[in-house]
Motif scaffolding. Sequence first.
Motif, PDB file in Angstrom:
ATOM      1  N   GLN A 157     -23.393 -19.732 -51.574  1.00  0.00           N
ATOM      2  CA  GLN A 157     -23.573 -22.132 -51.039  1.00  0.00           C
ATOM      3  C   GLN A 157     -25.085 -22.236 -51.522  1.00  0.00           C
ATOM      4  N   HIS A 184     -12.636 -15.613 -44.036  1.00  0.00           N
ATOM      5  CA  HIS A 184     -13.471 -17.500 -44.279  1.00  0.00           C
ATOM      6  C   HIS A 184     -14.724 -17.154 -44.188  1.00  0.00           C
ATOM      7  N   SER A 191     -18.863 -19.570 -42.558  1.00  0.00           N
ATOM      8  CA  SER A 191     -19.007 -20.563 -42.002  1.00  0.00           C
ATOM      9  C   SER A 191     -20.447 -21.402 -42.895  1.00  0.00           C
ATOM     10  N   VAL A 223     -18.513 -26.255 -42.264  1.00  0.00           N
ATOM     11  CA  VAL A 223     -17.392 -26.539 -43.075  1.00  0.00           C
ATOM     12  C   VAL A 223     -16.983 -24.663 -43.759  1.00  0.00           C
ATOM     13  N   LEU A 249     -15.180 -22.031 -45.302  1.00  0.00           N
ATOM     14  CA  LEU A 249     -14.537 -21.765 -46.825  1.00  0.00           C
ATOM     15  C   LEU A 249     -14.111 -20.727 -46.755  1.00  0.00           C
ATOM     16  N   GLN A 291     -11.620 -22.228 -51.375  1.00  0.00           N
ATOM     17  CA  GLN A 291     -11.238 -23.382 -50.860  1.00  0.00           C
ATOM     18  C   GLN A 291     -11.232 -23.836 -49.333  1.00  0.00           C
ATOM     19  N   VAL A 292     -11.561 -25.458 -48.768  1.00  0.00           N
ATOM     20  CA  VAL A 292     -12.167 -25.696 -48.042  1.00  0.00           C
ATOM     21  C   VAL A 292     -11.506 -25.739 -47.428  1.00  0.00           C
ATOM     22  N   VAL A 334     -13.102 -28.981 -41.849  1.00  0.00           N
ATOM     23  CA  VAL A 334     -14.519 -29.396 -41.897  1.00  0.00           C
ATOM     24  C   VAL A 334     -14.838 -30.137 -40.580  1.00  0.00           C
TER      25      VAL A 334
END
Length: 420
Positions: free
Chosen positions: A164, A384, A386, A398, A400, A405-406, A409
Amino acid sequence: MHPPSRRLFLQSSSLLLAGGYARTLLGADAAEKPAFASEPSFDPTALFCTWQQDPTTTMTVQWIGEQGDADSRPIWFAKSGTDAWRQQPFASKGFPMTAKRVFRSELTGLEPDTDYRFRVGLDSAEFKFRTMPAKATRTLQFVSGGDAGIGTHTMATNKLAAVQQPDFVVIGGDIAYENGRNPGIFYTFMKYYSRDLRDPEGRLIPLLGCLGNHEVDGSYGKSRKEAPFFYAMFDGLYPETGYASLDFGDYMSLVFLDTDHTSPIAGEQTDWLEKTLKEREERDNLFVFNHVPAYPSFRAYDSETGEGTGGGNRKHWVPLFERYNVDAVFEHHDHTYKRTHPLMGGHKSDNGIVYLGDGSWGRLRSPKSPEERPYLAMVDEAYHLSVHRIEGAERFHVALSDTGQVVDVCSTTKRAHKRG
Ligand SMILES: [Fe+2]
Ligand SMILES: [Fe+2]
């Protein structure tokens, strides 16, 4: 006469005994560039960057190793693209329950939004970092999560975080799961972080930590000495207490709280929180991180008695978050993905605060549904992280999953300032 930088260079050389450097001083051309080894032969273990003061002009570099390896190895650093090298020694302290040491060097007076390169001694590889901008004139991006550990899902999330290209990462407690007792587990987490958290340009991505129950031998109501690894690593930011704030110039402040692991919620910490938030209530971005959630997605919530998970947060802290204009609260500990509705006093409100969590970087549980917990807007059972992206007045959050995968949001803007 030598120019000033040359004089400084010669004066500081007395700190060094390294043969390679001595040769440079005696060499025919005596170039200002230190005599770095052509091939790196020293690898500083668990090398990472963090902050203890304003990230726009400082960087703290740390690693774990043997004292003998550090004695002749100061940090050498220069702005990328220049050969204006400066050096500074590492301070050291024990890495608890081992013969190893934690080495720390805080670099100050740096230029904002600037790439730097550095080495540990003359014989390490070259590493890179970037300071934060002086103003929020470019898009800022950071990653948060919690409850990591050293398993395979943690490593997948680590790698997802790095791609990211965040400016920094915050792990909001339950970092390694060493329980204040197992140096090997903490050491392994830091080695993985050091290896995995480099952005595609090769920069080290700074890590900020927040205290959780699994940093502490005994989890709750203990003292700093029962959280020896957390404080060995992060006491630059937390010199005396389990809570701290970090100001990024005048555009962002992060407030890190201790949910009764080494500092009680009520009393001194809450008094400090009120003062800290009051001084920052006009900040464009004011975020709070705590480990145990005020609005849990898995554990018991008892709104009648105010007891149960997060009861202390809701009683002592939530009114201050609302009064002093906190923009979002990042929570952990329950091992799910959750997003609450914007909340005031536990109820949906257009001017409320979103609580994001709940710590599943490497650990997972099944969350309660929004039907069971009306304060929840969205939940998922997913490992996940963020990603928080700040673009001017707008902020995108967001989530992930560890496969990229998202999951969710949402966006937030500065809350209208209303005193409760
Ligand atoms: Fe946890
Ligand atoms: Fe926890």
